[in-house]
Design a protein around this motif. Structure first.
Motif, short mmCIF file in Angstrom:
data_model
loop_
_atom_site.label_atom_id
_atom_site.label_comp_id
_atom_site.label_asym_id
_atom_site.label_seq_id
_atom_site.Cartn_x
_atom_site.Cartn_y
_atom_site.Cartn_z
N TRP B 171 37.55 33.55 43.41
CA TRP B 171 37.63 34.22 42.10
C TRP B 171 37.13 35.65 42.18
O TRP B 171 37.64 36.55 41.53
N TYR B 174 39.88 37.83 43.46
CA TYR B 174 40.88 38.17 42.43
C TYR B 174 40.32 39.20 41.47
O TYR B 174 41.02 40.12 41.05
N VAL B 175 39.05 39.04 41.12
CA VAL B 175 38.45 40.03 40.21
C VAL B 175 38.46 41.40 40.86
O VAL B 175 38.84 42.40 40.25
N ILE B 178 42.36 42.55 41.38
CA ILE B 178 43.28 42.63 40.24
C ILE B 178 42.58 43.17 39.00
O ILE B 178 43.03 44.14 38.40
N VAL B 179 41.45 42.55 38.62
CA VAL B 179 40.83 42.95 37.36
C VAL B 179 40.24 44.35 37.45
O VAL B 179 40.44 45.17 36.55
N LEU B 182 42.91 47.11 37.48
CA LEU B 182 43.55 47.11 36.17
C LEU B 182 42.65 47.77 35.14
O LEU B 182 43.10 48.61 34.33
N LEU B 206 37.47 44.17 29.23
CA LEU B 206 38.42 43.51 30.14
C LEU B 206 37.68 42.98 31.37
O LEU B 206 37.87 41.83 31.79
N GLY B 210 37.10 39.17 32.27
CA GLY B 210 37.63 38.69 33.53
C GLY B 210 36.59 37.91 34.32
O GLY B 210 36.83 36.80 34.76
N ALA B 214 36.64 33.91 34.86
CA ALA B 214 36.76 33.35 36.19
C ALA B 214 35.60 32.42 36.52
O ALA B 214 35.78 31.40 37.19
#
Lengths: 279, 218, 309
Positions: B171, B174-175, B178-179, B182, B206, B210, B214
């Motif tokens: 996780w 991904y943070v 992606i997060v 973004l 955001l 996120g 997660a």
């Protein structure tokens, strides 16, 4: 492709500056020609669209081309900036000299040529982008700097600024037909070409929009050479300094000062055409 | 010269033919719609096991669906802006769901470590380059070049990069990939138009959402 | 589903909505209407809660979380579509990477560059007619082609992800080319003329005028062809794809099943629940995937047409 874009061919010197444009209809003798054609023939397949045309288009003047439909007047116009190159069946012979250089020479790049000879079409054809992006299109394509000042100048010259000020982000499609056509003129002159070709620019417009375009053309002649194709003889008489008459078969029947063409043409056939006996 | 007979001609046999044709076309449309609706109904009935449900249960749910949908439709009928927004947001939700399924399955197949290796080598530097060259003519080409170079680099150093990525929880990967980018892009976009404070609020929200999302769903 | 993937899904789900809300906020439009789908979903959820509270028997759904996260099983209650869902989408993605650039490139060439006169023009016309014919070739024939050339001659393996992706890619290419061609042809010639008259090169005209205007149409065509490919069964049978696999494919060479293949297998099961409940759940999943892709395509097209007028 970017290679060819940058290899702008320098066309010959533009010669001594002529004096300020005199009133429409009169011509001073010292006017230079900017484009001259010699023995220009065009075929579309087997169709002989233009026959042996010799013409000298004066610099910083409005030259009108009139004639009945199918006489080759649009074909002639499209030869000047090589837009006929895109017609696969077209075959062109003879010379078109722009500032002394034959534009059909092998080493002349049509793209570079069109950057110096702008064009406005019969139907207003703005891109479905914002007004700003429409005017900036030519500059961006030609890798020239784009700033608000240049955009404003182009729109002012095209007499459109007052109507679109503060809404340059709006889509060009929201404008009226006449405004769209003036936007197309602004787009063409934003890149500061030497010559502006106009292919019946007012034929799709209403009378009010037409008169605005006509006023604009007269003003443009102060800085640019304008060649305008029109089927409207009164329009040609009103705005042009010189008039060329094409008659059927793609032959140039007569080319002279506008006043002379309309008052005292040499050829009987031209007189018949002008007075409405045929065409 | 048109006689009265000529002018009323269309009221005769021709009119019958015209309306019969119109009816036939309508019938064809209705048949197609009904066939599709029947197919969907049968399949939905079976898939959701509605045969086991008591009629009252179905009735209650149908009423709720009818009332909420009818209410939205009735309001949309009066308000054109609402209608357009409702249609676009429905489209956005469906599109987002399709995008989400594709993204999740892509990441499932790619596995977190491989994804993090490529994203860390190409996407993150690309975002940095993109932001570092705000008005340059080469912005797009430079960003693309970084993406390609990063991708090639990651392919060669895949073993090393995945073993580095394996030290972090999925996780977190991904943070980070992606997060965070973004949030940076959103901050940049909002800051330019609305202001720094709002931009920090939106992007920070955001980011926090996120991280919380997660960790909490674990 | 790991927490990270839930996060990614939610982000993707809300991303288009966020962009939409931001655009509307910038142009000063009311964002009230954006709540509409949530109102309907919320209303339905409340309805289900109320209905459960009444104490009457609820449904026994076959399509539930267990169904989309587990593999086939001998017991209908434990059977699921997970490997087939992953397989289908894996095939779609590989196919999209290979088929769409080729199709769009072909469409651009045929519309913008291909000669239209002389003997070369006739060759191009022949190609055009052939593409139109290929669009109508039965899918089982593409399956044969895939088996003979892609699986055997190119040795990509029977029933592998790449074989399936290339075979389905060939199947949808004619349709994608034709729809992309139509989108490009719909760009008014006057816009190209205007661009050329400004001294733009072919490339500039294509990139700045033609493609931006044709993009929504091209996108619609590609999404619709994805919808067609996701439901194809015959070519997959021909290339030897498995009807049932118990673990999802993780590499390009893995044996793969797809949603329609698994559904086909369930239809032949002996236990009645497979043929009714599980089968319906599979069909509904497939239809939902296909219909939502088509809905996106149609909505893109509608939006585009609104902007055109």
């Amino acid at each position: 492709m970017s290679n060819t874009d940058n290899s702008l061919i320098e066309f010959g010197v533009t010669g001594s500056e002529t004096e300020q444009t005199p009133e429409t209809g009169t011509l001073t003798e010292d006017t230079q020609s900017i484009i001259s054609t010699r023995g220009l023939d065009v075929w579309y397949g087997d169709d002989h669209a233009l026959q042996d045309v010799d013409m000298d288009i004066p610099k910083n003047r409005v030259t009108a081309i009139i004639g009945p439909s199918g006489c080759g007047k649009s074909t002639f116009l499209r030869c000047l900036n090589r837009m006929n190159d895109m017609v696969e069946t077209a075959r062109i012979e003879g010379e078109v000299r722009f500032n002394g250089t034959n534009v059909y020479d092998d080493d002349v790049d049509a793209i570079a040529l069109r950057r110096q000879i702008g064009m406005v079409f019969q139907h207003p054809n703005p891109f479905p982008k914002s007004i700003y992006d429409n005017v900036a299109y030519g500059l961006r394509v030609q890798d020239k700097p784009v700033n608000d000042e240049i955009i404003e100048t182009a729109l002012r010259r095209a007499a459109l600024w007052d109507e679109v000020e503060g809404q340059l982000d709006k889509s060009a499609r929201d404008l009226s037909g006449g405004q769209q056509q003036r936007l197309c003129i602004a787009r063409a002159i934003a890149v500061d070409p030497d010559v502006v070709l106009m292919d019946e620019p007012a034929s799709a417009l209403d009378p009010v929009a037409t008169s605005k375009i006509e006023d604009l053309i007269e003003e443009l002649a102060e800085e640019y050479t304008v060649v305008i194709v029109t089927h409207n003889m009164q329009q040609a008489a009103r705005i042009s300094d010189k008039t060329a008459v094409f008659l059927t078969g793609g032959k140039l029947a007569e080319f002279d000062d506008t006043q002379k063409i309309f008052e005292n043409p040499e050829s009987q056939r031209v007189e018949d055409y002008i007075t409405g006996k045929f065409g | 010269m048109a006689t009265v007979d000529d002018l009323t001609f269309t009221r005769g046999f021709s009119a019958v033919k015209g309306s019969a044709f119109r009816l036939a076309c309508f019938g064809a449309t209705a048949f197609g719609l009904l066939a599709l609706a029947a197919l969907l109904l049968i399949v939905t009935w079976g898939a959701l096991g509605l045969g086991a449900a008591h009629p009252v249960w179905i009735l209650v749910v149908l009423t709720a669906v009818g009332v909420s949908t009818g209410g939205v439709l009735a309001y949309a009928g009066q308000d054109e802006t609402f209608k357009l927004a409702a249609i676009s947001s429905t489209a956005a939700i469906i599109g987002g769901a399709v995008l989400g399924v594709f993204a999740v399955i892509f990441l499932l197949i790619a596995t977190p470590n491989v994804w993090a290796a490529y994203a860390g080598a190409s996407i993150l530097p690309a975002v940095v380059v993109f932001l570092a060259l705000p008005r340059s003519r080469y912005r797009i080409s430079a960003t693309a070049a970084v993406v390609v170079a990063g991708g090639i680099g990651a392919t060669f150093a895949l073993g090393t990069l995945t073993s580095i990525a394996a030290t972090a929880k999925p996780w977190l990967l991904y943070v980070a990939t992606i997060v965070v980018p973004l949030a940076v892009l959103v901050w940049r976009g909002v800051e330019r138009t609305v202001g720094r404070r709002q931009a920090t609020l939106v992007a920070g929200g955001l980011l926090v959402a996120g991280v919380l999302g997660a960790t909490r769903t674990r | 589903m790991t927490p990270g993937l839930v996060l990614v899904f939610v982000l993707c789900l809300l991303f288009p909505l966020g962009v939409l809300a931001w655009r509307r906020f910038q142009s000063g439009e009311s964002n009230l209407g954006l709540a509409a789908p949530f109102l309907i979903i919320g209303g339905t959820a409340i309805g289900v809660l109320v209905a459960n509270a009444t104490g009457f028997a609820g449904p026994e759904p076959w399509l539930d979380w267990q169904f989309v996260t587990s593999a086939h099983s001998r017991h209908p209650e434990e059977a699921g579509l997970y490997p087939a869902i992953i397989g289908s989408f894996f095939i779609m993605m590989v196919m999209a990477v290979f088929a769409f650039p080729v199709s769009i490139g072909a469409a651009i060439y045929l519309e913008e560059y291909a000669p239209s006169t002389g003997w070369r023009g006739r060759v191009v016309q022949l190609i055009q007619v052939n593409i139109a014919n290929l669009a109508g070739v039965p899918s089982v024939v593409y399956g044969l082609l895939g088996l003979a050339i892609i699986a055997r001659a190119l040795r990509l393996g029977t029933g592998a992800v790449t074989t399936a992706a290339f075979t389905l890619g060939l199947l949808i290419m004619p349709i994608t080319i034709i729809s992309a061609q139509e989108a490009i042809r719909a760009v008014p010639d006057e816009h190209r003329q205007a661009s050329y008259a400004m001294g733009a090169s072919d490339w500039h005209t294509l990139r700045r005028v033609v493609l931006p205007e044709a993009l929504p149409g091209i996108l619609t065509g590609t999404i619709l062809s994805l919808g067609r490919a996701i439901g194809e069964t015959a070519p997959l049978i021909m290339i030897g794809a498995a009807t049932t696999v118990y673990s999802p494919p993780t590499t390009l060479n893995d044996s793969v099943s797809a949603m329609p293949m698994q559904i086909f297998a369930w239809a032949g099961e002996f236990i009645a629940d497979f043929r009714t409940g599980v089968l319906s759940a599979g069909v509904l999943t497939l239809l939902l995937a296909m219909l939502s892709m088509n809905a996106v395509a149609i909505l893109i097209r509608n939006r585009y047409e609104q902007e055109q007028t």
